[in-house]
Design an enzyme around this catalytic site. Structure first.
Site, PDB file in Angstrom:
ATOM      1  N   GLU A   1       0.833  -1.199   0.000  1.00 10.11           N
ATOM      2  CA  GLU A   1       0.000   0.000   0.000  1.00 10.11           C
ATOM      3  C   GLU A   1       0.865   1.245   0.000  1.00 10.11           C
ATOM      4  O   GLU A   1       2.042   1.209   0.360  1.00 10.11           O
ATOM      5  CB  GLU A   1      -0.927  -0.003   1.214  1.00 10.11           C
ATOM      6  CG  GLU A   1      -1.967  -1.097   1.147  1.00 10.11           C
ATOM      7  CD  GLU A   1      -2.909  -1.100   2.335  1.00 10.11           C
ATOM      8  OE1 GLU A   1      -2.669  -0.351   3.319  1.00 10.11           O
ATOM      9  OE2 GLU A   1      -3.884  -1.860   2.293  1.00 10.11           O
TER      10      GLU A   1
ATOM     11  N   ALA B   1       0.487   5.723   0.723  1.00 11.79           N
ATOM     12  CA  ALA B   1      -0.362   6.785   1.246  1.00 11.79           C
ATOM     13  C   ALA B   1      -1.161   7.455   0.134  1.00 11.79           C
ATOM     14  O   ALA B   1      -2.273   7.916   0.357  1.00 11.79           O
ATOM     15  CB  ALA B   1       0.485   7.818   1.991  1.00 11.79           C
TER      16      ALA B   1
ATOM     17  N   GLU C   1      -0.624 -10.027  -6.596  1.00  9.80           N
ATOM     18  CA  GLU C   1      -0.476 -10.733  -7.870  1.00  9.80           C
ATOM     19  C   GLU C   1       0.448  -9.965  -8.811  1.00  9.80           C
ATOM     20  O   GLU C   1       1.277 -10.569  -9.500  1.00  9.80           O
ATOM     21  CB  GLU C   1      -1.843 -10.929  -8.537  1.00  9.80           C
ATOM     22  CG  GLU C   1      -2.817 -11.747  -7.708  1.00  9.80           C
ATOM     23  CD  GLU C   1      -3.649 -10.903  -6.738  1.00  9.80           C
ATOM     24  OE1 GLU C   1      -4.709 -11.398  -6.320  1.00  9.80           O
ATOM     25  OE2 GLU C   1      -3.252  -9.775  -6.390  1.00  9.80           O
TER      26      GLU C   1
ATOM     27  N   CYS D   1      -5.957  -7.437 -11.633  1.00  7.60           N
ATOM     28  CA  CYS D   1      -4.978  -8.538 -11.551  1.00  7.60           C
ATOM     29  C   CYS D   1      -5.396  -9.719 -12.408  1.00  7.60           C
ATOM     30  O   CYS D   1      -4.549 -10.427 -12.953  1.00  7.60           O
ATOM     31  CB  CYS D   1      -4.767  -8.946 -10.104  1.00  7.60           C
ATOM     32  SG  CYS D   1      -3.767  -7.740  -9.218  1.00  7.60           S
TER      33      CYS D   1
END
Length: 170
Positions: free
Chosen positions: A78, A80, A89, A123
């Site tokens: 992740e 910000a 994936e 994905c």
């Protein structure tokens, strides 16, 4: 009885060494069986533990087997600036490509949820670049396999590299 006798139809490198990944199609979806390499499941679960998910706290791991039987793992990362994150994936695909892999032969995705956590739509399309409809996709959590399916079932009528090559002018 041998593992081969359990399968109606075996494909390519799934059978290498008898310890990798095996899949079979017999007479439809209810007959679809998987014999999963523990390396794929362990790789995806281990990658999930290394996810960088400080905002959602939703860790996902993925492991892909390439055409040489090698396992490539990735975790979600992740950021910000939310759209800049990376799915597990996609991270696993990056590892596969850097290692010289060109085809995905099997995929395992691990995430925790009330229901199975399959690959997101983006994905699914990324996997399609390196595999066809027959790609076995296993979805698991920390305890069990929750879903056994194929990329074709997850992304029906998909657009892939074969469409581009078919449309080229001589």
């Amino acid at each position: 009885s041998s593992l081969v006798s359990l399968c109606c139809f075996l494909r390519g490198p799934f059978c290498v060494g008898g310890a990798l990944f095996f899949g079979s199609f017999c007479s439809g979806p209810s007959s679809f069986r998987f014999y999963l390499s523990p390396y794929l499941l362990i790789g995806a679960r281990d990658a999930r533990l290394r996810a960088h998910a400080p905002y959602s706290h939703f860790a996902v791991g993925a492991a892909l087997m390439d055409e040489q039987g090698r396992v490539h793992a990735g975790a979600n990362i992740e950021n910000a600036a939310y759209p800049q994150g990376l799915c597990a994936e996609a991270a696993a695909l990056a590892h596969l490509v850097v290692a010289g892999g060109r085809r995905v032969m099997a995929a395992v995705v691990v995430g925790e949820g009330r229901e199975a956590v399959p690959p997101c739509g983006g994905c699914r399309q990324k996997l399609r670049e390196f595999a066809g409809d027959e790609l076995p996709v296993i979805v698991a959590d920390g305890r069990e396999v929750r879903l056994r399916t194929t990329l074709g079932a997850l992304l029906p009528h998909s657009f892939g590299p074969d469409h581009l090559s078919a449309g080229r002018r001589p």
